[in-house]
Enzyme design. Structure first.
Site, PDB file in Angstrom:
ATOM      1  N   GLU A  31       0.830  -1.203   0.000  1.00  0.00           N
ATOM      2  CA  GLU A  31       0.000   0.000   0.000  1.00  0.00           C
ATOM      3  C   GLU A  31       0.866   1.256   0.000  1.00  0.00           C
ATOM      4  OE1 GLU A  31      -3.645   2.041   2.606  1.00  0.00           O
ATOM      5  OE2 GLU A  31      -3.001  -0.023   3.013  1.00  0.00           O
ATOM      6  N   TYR A  32       1.943   1.235   0.797  1.00  0.00           N
ATOM      7  CA  TYR A  32       2.873   2.368   0.827  1.00  0.00           C
ATOM      8  C   TYR A  32       3.472   2.584  -0.559  1.00  0.00           C
ATOM      9  CZ  TYR A  32       6.833   5.349   2.089  1.00  0.00           C
ATOM     10  OH  TYR A  32       7.736   6.384   2.150  1.00  0.00           O
ATOM     11  N   LYS A 109      24.669   6.668  25.793  1.00  0.00           N
ATOM     12  CA  LYS A 109      25.730   7.183  24.919  1.00  0.00           C
ATOM     13  C   LYS A 109      25.761   6.318  23.659  1.00  0.00           C
ATOM     14  CE  LYS A 109      30.524   8.715  24.960  1.00  0.00           C
ATOM     15  NZ  LYS A 109      30.890   8.125  23.668  1.00  0.00           N
ATOM     16  N   CYS A 413      63.801  12.397  28.612  1.00  0.00           N
ATOM     17  CA  CYS A 413      65.064  12.842  28.023  1.00  0.00           C
ATOM     18  C   CYS A 413      65.050  14.362  28.019  1.00  0.00           C
ATOM     19  CB  CYS A 413      65.210  12.314  26.591  1.00  0.00           C
ATOM     20  SG  CYS A 413      66.642  12.996  25.725  1.00  0.00           S
TER      21      CYS A 413
END
Length: 652
Positions: A31-32, A109, A413
């Site tokens: 139908e869509y 999230k 270093c």
């Protein structure tokens, strides 16, 4: 005809909402499809009647040339991460120290890509990626192909909203099955699939992949007084919001929610990697404000990462641009979070000693922040007769004695001419977020350094085409291309240069704040430490690092050489006069404007020196109110804040 097209668009959009958002289709696919084909036929015959919210905009494809950069009107900040209950409690204590009455809202999230959607008069005009938070990419055409992104809103509003675009698990499985059958490489995980899809230049591919969105933030100034009201407003405007959230009175309530979601995580139809906890009251959010990188009113709790066992085969020690010597374990390969991992950080010598990590050990490996492979701990039951790991006493690059200061966990270093440090500094200087010198990557830096052509960043601007032609692999065309990229970088705004200098603790956002305030690097170099520390989002650590750097003879010499090479030292963005009409004032823009677009009004306020906030608080100095201003105006009146109208703003 016009009426029938309007009816079909309205009905088909409702059916699409039932299918994609509510998961409650009221009509069959057949139908869509019948109604959809009727709409296509009518629009083909009468293209002048096509409506902006027609579902036909979502299908079909066109090839894009690329993606243009898009400067966000409202910056997108990242969130501070938390990995334990203790870290959540520390966040809670910081909030309640100032606002003991604060309550929270906990939202899932979503493991996707951050997007921004901007509507003018209710029509979608820009869809963009987050990018670095200030500048993203315009992917409007691709986002129009995402079924649940509204092309128009039920109200003719100007609004910018934020959210996450993701690939549902079902879409991911379907797409990977199709790729497998076609003999193509499968996507590693839904997030990578979503990222790859949104980067497609063929919009038709985007339409077929089944992406979806959850929207959660109104970035433009809001009439809402709480985050929960924002979600309700977004719902009412037709956006898809995630209803899996809870309001929490305490951090105990948030932890209960986290534990319940963790149990249901695998059953959700989409991937999540944690829970975001926000202060619910927008006025309190405004009061708490932001650091340079993140809001003080929110934290992202990350679920424990996937863990695997692997054997440490050997350890490499490398020197970074600040002199820190970092150990990296070479591992027997393992599959971790969708990728093959064969190397993992051991962090520093103190970490190795604390965990008693040895070569030959079987260890637990995970991805820190779901990104960086790291060694968590040793599996003791597999321990054999391995020797304690030898710790280097000399720099692996320059052989200088290494230092291990009492207040630091790392070896360092301190040789100012250490080759590895110098090359790392050159790479950083040329990187995209700094001076963005295209083509000047690590291999070219190594060749330039090895040939003695560069030792510090100023030397880059002394290079000639002839110098580049002496390097292996360079021809006339490639040498000219790199030379032009170097020359182009001279005109960058000063925040790029400041970040490129690699001053400790001074990141890209801090660099922009600093050059906006002081105007140029020469002025900044002589700025008072307290003046720097007083800037919003900075503080004493950054201030001390800057003043120490610029006080050195080497830094002064470097600035002089860069200036001589005609490298721009000035901020090229908009500079606000300290005597501007609204300098230093916090202004809230609310209500509907009749003659100005909201982003135009915001830009004008900022040009006049104002800090434009999203909600009214005790710090608000002025409210500019349009029509239908609502609760924001009421609150401003209750607090006795000065109110102005659009005509007043136009007159300035």
């Amino acid at each position: 005809m016009k009426t029938r097209i309007s009816e079909l668009v309205s009905v088909l959009n409702q059916y699409a909402k039932e299918y994609y958002q509510l998961d409650q289709p009221s009509v069959s696919d057949a139908e869509y499809d019948t109604l959809y084909r009727e709409l296509v036929e009518l629009e083909t015959a009468h293209p002048e009647l096509i409506l902006p919210d027609s579902p036909t905009h979502r299908v079909g494809g066109k090839m894009l040339d690329g993606f243009e950069k898009y400067s966000h009107v409202y910056p997108l900040f990242s969130l501070q991460d938390a990995f334990s209950r203790e870290e959540l409690e520390a966040f809670d204590q910081r909030v309640r120290k100032e606002f003991p009455q604060a309550t929270y809202i906990c939202e899932l999230k979503i493991d996707g890509l951050s997007i921004s959607l901007t509507y003018e008069a209710g029509n979608l005009v820009v869809g963009a990626t987050r990018g670095d938070g200030s500048v993203g990419e315009n992917i409007t055409e691709n986002l129009k192909r995402v079924a649940d992104v509204p092309l128009t809103l039920p109200e003719a509003v100007d609004i910018t909203v934020r959210g996450e675009c993701y690939m549902p698990k079902a879409s991911f499985d379907r797409v990977n099955k199709q790729r497998q059958e076609a003999g193509e490489a499968e996507f590693v995980n839904p997030r990578n699939a979503a990222a790859g899809t949104l980067r497609q230049l063929d919009t038709g591919v985007v339409a077929q992949r089944g992406l979806a969105t959850f929207l959660y933030q109104e970035a433009s100034p809001s009439e809402a007084t709480s985050q929960s009201q924002v979600l309700e407003k977004l719902d009412a405007l037709g956006f898809v919001t995630n209803h899996e959230y809870c309001l929490a009175e305490s951090i105990d309530d948030t932890w209960d929610f986290i534990e319940k979601i963790a149990e249901r995580r695998d059953d959700l139809p989409y991937e999540i990697d944690g829970v975001v906890i926000k202060v619910n009251d927008l006025a309190i959010q405004e009061e708490l404000g932001f650091t340079v990188k993140a809001p003080r009113w929110a934290v992202a709790y990350k679920f424990p990462a996937e863990e695997k066992e692997a054997e440490i085969l050997s350890v490499d020690w490398t020197v970074g641009r600040t002199g820190v010597v970092t150990p990296t374990a070479n591992l027997s390969p393992v599959q971790l979070a969708g990728t093959t991992v064969s190397r993992a950080t051991l962090h520093n010598v103190d970490y190795i000693a604390e965990k008693d990590i040895r070569i030959g050990d079987t260890v637990i490996v995970y991805k820190a922040g779901d990104i960086i492979p790291a060694v968590l701990k040793v599996v003791d039951k597999y321990r054999k007769e391995q020797e304690i790991m030898p710790i280097p006493s000399h720099c692996p690059s320059c052989q200088s004695d290494l230092q291990h200061y009492e207040d630091e966990v790392a070896l360092r270093c301190i040789n100012p001419i250490c080759p590895s440090q110098l090359m790392s500094k050159l790479e950083h200087f040329a990187s995209r977020d700094a001076m963005n010198i295209a083509g000047l990557g690590s291999s070219i830096v190594e060749k330039l350094f090895g040939a003695g052509l560069v030792h510090d960043v100023a030397d880059i601007y002394k290079l000639t085409v002839d110098d580049l032609l002496t390097l292996e692999g360079f021809k006339e065309k490639s040498a000219n291309k790199l030379y032009q990229a170097i020359q182009t970088s001279k005109s960058n705004s000063a925040e790029c240069l400041l970040f490129g200098l690699g001053i400790r603790h001074v990141g890209s956002k801090a660099s922009k704040i600093l050059v906006e305030k002081f105007g140029d690097l020469e002025t900044l170099a002589f700025a008072d430490q307290e003046a720097i520390a007083s800037l919003e989002g900075l503080g004493q650590v950054i201030a001390k690092s800057l003043t120490t750097f610029f006080a050195s003879e080497g830094a002064q010499q470097l600035l002089a050489e860069l200036k001589e090479a005609k490298v721009n030292l000035t901020y090229l963005g908009q500079v606000v006069d300290e005597n501007a009409a609204l300098s230093g004032m916090t202004v809230v823009l609310t209500g509907k404007l009749e003659r100005m677009k909201r982003n135009e009004a915001k830009a004008k306020l900022e040009a006049l020196g104002a800090n434009v906030a999203g909600s009214v608080s005790k710090k608000t100095n002025l409210v500019v109110a349009g029509t239908d201003a609502g609760s924001t105006l009421t609150k401003a009146q209750e607090l006795g804040i000065e109110i102005k109208d659009e005509a007043w703003l136009e007159s300035l």
